[in-house]
Write a protein that holds these residues in place. Structure first.
Motif, mmCIF file in Angstrom:
data_model
loop_
_atom_site.group_PDB
_atom_site.id
_atom_site.type_symbol
_atom_site.label_atom_id
_atom_site.label_comp_id
_atom_site.label_asym_id
_atom_site.label_seq_id
_atom_site.Cartn_x
_atom_site.Cartn_y
_atom_site.Cartn_z
ATOM 1 N N PHE A 90 0.836 -1.318 0.024
ATOM 2 C CA PHE A 90 0.016 0.059 -0.093
ATOM 3 C C PHE A 90 0.928 1.302 0.064
ATOM 4 C CE2 PHE A 90 -1.934 -3.263 2.155
ATOM 5 C CZ PHE A 90 -3.275 -3.402 1.552
ATOM 6 N N LEU A 91 0.343 2.213 -0.753
ATOM 7 C CA LEU A 91 1.175 3.542 -0.523
ATOM 8 C C LEU A 91 0.493 4.478 0.442
ATOM 9 C CD1 LEU A 91 3.441 5.104 -2.194
ATOM 10 C CD2 LEU A 91 1.640 6.242 -3.601
ATOM 11 N N MET A 92 1.225 5.065 1.224
ATOM 12 C CA MET A 92 0.812 5.583 2.376
ATOM 13 C C MET A 92 1.485 7.193 2.374
ATOM 14 S SD MET A 92 0.197 2.659 5.235
ATOM 15 C CE MET A 92 -0.976 3.559 6.154
ATOM 16 N N SER A 93 0.818 8.067 3.171
ATOM 17 C CA SER A 93 1.419 9.129 3.377
ATOM 18 C C SER A 93 1.006 9.893 4.658
ATOM 19 C CB SER A 93 1.245 10.094 2.128
ATOM 20 O OG SER A 93 -0.094 10.480 2.281
ATOM 21 N N THR A 94 1.505 10.857 5.014
ATOM 22 C CA THR A 94 1.477 11.683 6.279
ATOM 23 C C THR A 94 2.074 12.992 6.300
ATOM 24 O OG1 THR A 94 1.154 11.393 8.775
ATOM 25 C CG2 THR A 94 3.370 10.882 7.735
ATOM 26 N N THR A 95 1.192 13.748 6.948
ATOM 27 C CA THR A 95 2.045 15.140 7.184
ATOM 28 C C THR A 95 3.003 14.976 8.634
ATOM 29 O OG1 THR A 95 0.114 16.364 6.700
ATOM 30 C CG2 THR A 95 1.633 17.540 7.993
ATOM 31 N N LEU A 96 4.223 15.276 8.456
ATOM 32 C CA LEU A 96 5.419 14.922 9.240
ATOM 33 C C LEU A 96 4.980 15.860 10.515
ATOM 34 C CD1 LEU A 96 8.347 14.121 7.299
ATOM 35 C CD2 LEU A 96 6.867 12.679 8.369
ATOM 36 N N ARG A 97 4.894 15.595 11.745
ATOM 37 C CA ARG A 97 5.249 16.278 13.153
ATOM 38 C C ARG A 97 6.266 15.815 13.978
ATOM 39 N NH1 ARG A 97 -0.242 15.711 11.678
ATOM 40 N NH2 ARG A 97 -1.289 17.428 11.078
ATOM 41 N N PRO A 98 7.010 16.513 14.691
ATOM 42 C CA PRO A 98 8.029 15.936 15.468
ATOM 43 C C PRO A 98 7.232 15.344 16.513
ATOM 44 C CG PRO A 98 7.842 18.118 15.714
ATOM 45 C CD PRO A 98 7.027 17.921 14.369
ATOM 46 N N SER A 99 7.710 14.322 17.236
ATOM 47 C CA SER A 99 6.859 13.501 18.389
ATOM 48 C C SER A 99 8.191 12.989 18.962
ATOM 49 C CB SER A 99 5.730 12.749 18.048
ATOM 50 O OG SER A 99 6.013 11.928 16.768
ATOM 51 N N ALA A 100 7.781 12.273 20.164
ATOM 52 C CA ALA A 100 8.819 11.122 20.810
ATOM 53 C C ALA A 100 8.038 10.073 21.451
ATOM 54 C CB ALA A 100 9.462 12.278 21.839
ATOM 55 N N THR A 101 8.612 9.030 21.665
ATOM 56 C CA THR A 101 8.108 7.759 22.238
ATOM 57 C C THR A 101 9.363 7.219 23.132
ATOM 58 O OG1 THR A 101 6.709 7.606 20.387
ATOM 59 C CG2 THR A 101 7.395 5.362 22.015
ATOM 60 N N ASP A 102 8.991 6.772 24.413
ATOM 61 C CA ASP A 102 10.163 6.236 25.256
ATOM 62 C C ASP A 102 10.706 4.753 24.723
ATOM 63 O OD1 ASP A 102 9.814 8.579 27.068
ATOM 64 O OD2 ASP A 102 8.284 7.592 28.222
ATOM 65 N N LEU A 103 11.780 4.930 24.821
ATOM 66 C CA LEU A 103 12.521 3.500 24.571
ATOM 67 C C LEU A 103 12.358 2.478 25.511
ATOM 68 C CD1 LEU A 103 14.182 2.300 22.132
ATOM 69 C CD2 LEU A 103 16.262 2.888 23.570
ATOM 70 N N PRO A 104 11.684 1.311 25.490
ATOM 71 C CA PRO A 104 11.658 0.435 26.089
ATOM 72 C C PRO A 104 13.178 0.083 27.089
ATOM 73 C CG PRO A 104 10.565 -0.442 24.317
ATOM 74 C CD PRO A 104 11.155 0.976 24.203
ATOM 75 N N ILE A 105 12.749 -0.159 28.615
ATOM 76 C CA ILE A 105 14.057 -0.340 29.115
ATOM 77 C C ILE A 105 14.945 -1.793 28.586
ATOM 78 C CG2 ILE A 105 15.101 -1.118 31.433
ATOM 79 C CD1 ILE A 105 12.555 0.321 32.770
#
Length: 216
Positions: A90-105
């Motif tokens: 599938f071809l997909m797209s998005t508007t980019l926005r900076p965000s963060a996700t915690d890296l698991p221990i």
């Protein structure tokens, strides 16, 4: 299919994979990939029966691929003998926005850039491969392609792919990227949709006389 979004995908994919610069054709784009199982790919924004019949009848080089933005059952009757289907996508797209996700221990994240490609690598506590991905596109284009997002089976369902995607998105935005594009597998589509990506069209892949085709 919108030719400009297809162009963005083709241009960014070529940068990400180190392929030759895409050549614009009257009907789409040609990219010389240069791999034994994928020598050249032709990308067709529109499912044109006459064109697909002509291409599959006249192309004789094994390792030639077609990418068409429609369901496989649409073009199946148009393919000449010797052509097979690759995995659906599938071809997909998005508007980019900076965000963060915690890296698991217990995991470690590394990022680095070479040219116009940024890579993210997640390693397990013992240094084993856990997940990776990359993002790239022509400098200043505004659109970038997320590519080769993968999580090792033993490390799945821990949010590592999200970490990779958020890390790459932040890097792309910092470099001026505004739109993200990617070619998703069936398995990956759900992840990207959960991150706000939109499915634009199915991507049907077909190739000439190759066994064990590579992932796209």
């Amino acid at each position: 299919m919108d030719t400009e979004i297809v162009r963005a995908w083709v241009d960014g994919w070529a940068v990400s994979r180190g392929a030759a610069p895409p050549v614009e054709e009257p009907w789409g784009f040609t990219v010389d990939v240069g791999l034994p199982k994928q020598v050249t790919r032709h990308v067709l924004p529109h499912a044109d029966e006459a064109l697909i019949r002509k291409l599959t009848e006249t192309v004789t080089a094994p390792g030639t691929w077609l990418k068409v933005f429609t369901a496989p059952e649409t073009i199946a009757p148009w393919l000449a003998p010797g052509w097979s289907f690759g995995d659906p996508g599938f071809l997909m797209s998005t508007t980019l926005r900076p965000s963060a996700t915690d890296l698991p221990i217990g995991y470690r994240l590394r990022t680095w850039s070479r040219g116009d490609v940024t890579r993210a690598l997640v390693l397990g506590e013992d240094g084993t491969f856990a997940a990776h991905g990359q993002v790239g596109g022509p400098a200043g284009a505004g659109s970038v392609v997320f590519d080769q997002i993968e999580t090792a089976p033993a490390h799945r369902r821990r949010g590592l792919a999200r970490v990779v995607m958020h890390t790459l998105a932040a890097a792309a935005v910092a470099a001026g990227g505004r739109t993200g594009v990617l070619g998703a597998t069936v398995e990956g589509r759900g992840l990207y949709e959960s991150l706000g990506w939109t499915t634009l069209a199915p991507v049907t892949s077909c190739y000439l006389n190759r066994d064990d085709p590579p992932a796209c």
